[in-house]
Design a protein around this motif. Structure first.
Motif, PDB file in Angstrom:
ATOM      1  N   ILE A 133      19.927  10.279  13.398  1.00  0.00           N
ATOM      2  CA  ILE A 133      20.638  10.109  14.842  1.00  0.00           C
ATOM      3  C   ILE A 133      19.282  10.031  15.593  1.00  0.00           C
ATOM      4  O   ILE A 133      19.216   8.989  16.529  1.00  0.00           O
ATOM      5  N   PHE A 164      16.457   8.902  14.472  1.00  0.00           N
ATOM      6  CA  PHE A 164      15.985   7.525  14.187  1.00  0.00           C
ATOM      7  C   PHE A 164      16.737   6.536  14.934  1.00  0.00           C
ATOM      8  O   PHE A 164      16.185   5.462  15.413  1.00  0.00           O
ATOM      9  N   ALA A 165      17.830   6.767  14.996  1.00  0.00           N
ATOM     10  CA  ALA A 165      18.895   5.259  15.418  1.00  0.00           C
ATOM     11  C   ALA A 165      18.505   5.487  16.983  1.00  0.00           C
ATOM     12  O   ALA A 165      18.685   3.955  17.508  1.00  0.00           O
ATOM     13  N   ASN A 166      18.125   6.425  17.634  1.00  0.00           N
ATOM     14  CA  ASN A 166      18.085   6.310  18.911  1.00  0.00           C
ATOM     15  C   ASN A 166      16.897   6.080  19.581  1.00  0.00           C
ATOM     16  O   ASN A 166      16.459   6.113  20.843  1.00  0.00           O
ATOM     17  N   SER A 167      15.796   5.924  18.549  1.00  0.00           N
ATOM     18  CA  SER A 167      14.373   5.825  19.004  1.00  0.00           C
ATOM     19  C   SER A 167      14.315   4.412  19.664  1.00  0.00           C
ATOM     20  O   SER A 167      14.610   3.617  19.107  1.00  0.00           O
TER      21      SER A 167
END
Lengths: 106, 515
Positions: free
Chosen positions: A66, A68-71
């Motif tokens: 999660i 990583f996806a929002n970074s």
């Protein structure tokens, strides 16, 4: 659309370069999700490693995904990779130490 | 062979014992010692290869201690709870009649057990049996412990030893969840990227005809249009346009929904939100007169009035309805003064707003824009925040989350409105009255600010003075020369005296004035 005057509104001499907005002035506008998720992921993977809890390790893997996806793209990929690797290692170590399958909490 | 060896041994031992002392005896013993040792070695080595002997039937009868374990287990092993039958190397003695296959031993397993037993339990059996042979009395005591036949408890094989992977269903669930997350990430990322690209394609022409620089990431050496969006995130895209009359530059942010994050997708199923396009136009000082104005949805106006510094200070009244100008009821207006609203809301603007009211979230013109209210630890900032003349537009993309790339074309008229606003604001000038009012407002705000921070500034000044005093004192103390020390001290004292006198004079003056 076109305005009444046919003059070209573009001015080459008035070009200003793009300056990325500084985050110190408006910290509230930044999304804190990737940082929180990163921290949570590390905590859970430590718990999973130390206390040998499988579900902790799995949650850590999810947290790092999660995060990583929002970074943001400006963020360091090394940090992402390190938290990811830590969570994967937590899962692997929990299973090496105790190959029994995870029991559901219910 | 073993029996022979042992017989020999026994004979030798007895012979040695019988013949007692004597040199012949000694010679004999010396000679026989190596032979004896050799013969001793034989049975020990032979005893290890239990599978090799052919006369298994005799073993049952043989009473030697080495075989006692096998002998006695035929009586007690079977009814014992949970113990598997002895391993392959011991089984030939149990079933001597089945020893047709010479070397391999057949192992009969009880139901539900695999061939691997608890070696610990077996060891204990061996030792208990051994004890029984050695110590007869104890054997009876032990036997009383074992007489009743314990019921057979068939333990279930632990899950990790089962060869089925159905027991790992939780893990399979987890991995499936992860795969679903990854799939959603890829799909969401692609969708956002396609939306951004289609927006840019539909707006490119308009932007390029209005701005000399379209697309800049700030890193390249020359100010050349990159002609593409900056990707800040998987869901945020930026575009910087510059090089136009009437404005410094325009920053467009495409803030899409976090389609790449599965958690967000699930949250949005419960609380739908829409993609937004945020446009921020920064103006030069001469491009805009001094006023603050905002129009947008009621909810947005309420929120902005609370959050933003300039709207909260200059537009103190509650958001008003725009019905006077023909705006739909869903929109509200915040303004510094009525004249500003009249100036901004000309026909064309009203036309734009009414036609696209569903897509407009907020429109905000301000010469005192400084961002949201900043709360610092000290309570209030010591200086007025920096302001910039700005026009802010927030548009909602139609579709409420389920947008397709075609919907991006619907935003093109709104971009036209933005361009129109830039030109309009440049031309909009307040009349004299309005200007005076505006200036008074700004002075009032500044005064308020100074008053609020007065206490703090006083404190800051006090601390600074104390710091100076302390520094001076330190300097005096550090002075080596007593002469100079004395002189400095005197100078400091004189200064103090002067200050006190001045203060007293001031007080006297104030008293006189008051009278």
């Amino acid at each position: 659309m076109s305005s009444n005057n046919m003059a070209d509104p573009r001015r080459q001499n008035k070009i200003l370069r793009y300056k990325p907005p500084t985050t110190e002035t408006n910290p509230t506008l930044e999304d804190p999700t990737p940082d929180y998720m990163n921290l949570l992921g590390m905590i859970f993977s430590m718990c999973g490693l130390m206390l040998k809890l499988k579900w902790c390790a799995w949650i850590a893997v999810y947290c790092s995904f999660i995060s990583f996806a929002n970074s943001r793209s400006s963020e360091d990929t090394k940090q992402m990779m390190s938290s990811f690797m830590l969570s994967i290692s937590a899962v692997v170590m929990s299973y090496l130490q105790n190959p029994q399958p995870m029991s559901p909490p219910w | 062979m073993r029996i022979f060896g042992d017989c020999l041994r026994a004979d030798i031992v007895t012979r040695i014992q019988q013949e007692g002392s004597g040199s012949t005896m000694r010679h004999l013993s010396i000679l026989l010692l190596p032979l004896f040792l050799l013969l001793l070695a034989f049975p020990v080595s032979g005893g290890r290869y239990n599978d090799d002997f052919d006369d298994g039937e005799d073993l049952a009868d043989f009473d030697d201690n080495d075989f006692a374990e096998f002998e006695d287990m035929s009586d007690d092993a079977v009814p014992e709870a949970g113990t598997a039958p002895p391993p392959a190397r011991g089984s030939p003695s149990l079933r001597p009649d089945e020893d047709e296959d010479e070397n391999e031993a057949t192992v009969e397993l009880e139901d539900g057990q695999d061939g691997f037993d608890d070696s610990d339990a077996q060891d204990q059996d061996i030792y208990s049996k051994y004890d029984q042979e050695e110590f007869e009395g104890i054997g009876d005591m032990e036997k009383t412990g074992h007489p009743m036949k314990d019921p057979l408890i068939i333990h279930t094989v632990p899950a990790h030893l089962q060869n089925s992977w159905e027991s790992y269903y939780m893990e399979i669930l987890m991995v499936t969840g992860l795969l679903a997350y990854i799939m959603n990430y890829i799909i969401g990322k692609n969708k956002n990227s396609r939306l951004a690209q289609s927006w840019f394609n539909s707006h490119r022409e308009l932007l390029e005809s209005n701005f000399a620089l379209v697309g800049d990431d700030g890193t390249s050496k020359d100010a050349v249009s990159t002609g593409k969006l900056n990707q800040e995130n998987e869901h945020i895209y930026n575009l910087w346009c510059s090089g136009r009359v009437c404005c410094e530059g325009m920053l467009i942010q495409l803030k899409f929904l976090k389609r790449q994050d599965l958690l967000n997708v699930l949250a949005r199923m419960m609380r739908p939100t829409c993609d937004q396009v945020q446009i921020k136009v920064t103006l030069n000082d001469e491009d805009m007169d001094t006023f603050v104005f905002a129009v947008g949805t009621k909810k947005a106006m309420g929120r902005l009035q609370k959050e933003l510094q300039d709207l909260s200070e200059f537009c103190g009244d509650k958001p008003k309805s725009g019905a006077k100008f023909g705006l739909p009821d869903s929109l509200a207006i915040l303004t510094e003064m009525g004249e500003v609203t009249d100036g901004v809301m000309d026909n064309k603007m009203v036309h734009y707003i009414t036609n696209h009211a569903d897509k407009i979230e907020s429109i905000h013109f301000s010469d005192q824009f400084s961002g949201p209210k900043v709360m610092q630890e000290e309570g209030q900032p010591l200086k007025l925040p920096e302001t910039k003349k700005t026009l802010l537009f927030t548009f909602n993309v139609p579709g409420m989350g389920n947008t397709s790339p075609k919907d991006m074309d619907a935003l093109l008229p709104l971009m036209n409105m933005v361009i129109y606003s830039i030109d309009k604001v440049k031309k909009l000038r307040l009349n004299r009255e309005g200007k005076m009012k505006a200036d008074r407002n700004r002075a009032r705000v500044e005064e308020n600010f100074l008053k609020q921070t007065h206490a703090q500034r006083q404190e800051a000044a006090q601390t600074r003075r104390e710091e100076k005093k302390r520094a001076e004192k330190e300097r005096i103390m550090n002075e080596e020369d007593p002469e100079r020390q004395r002189r400095l001290e005197e100078a400091a004292q004189r200064r103090e005296q002067k200050k006190i006198e001045k203060k007293q004079m001031k007080m006297k003056q104030i008293k006189v004035k008051a009278m």
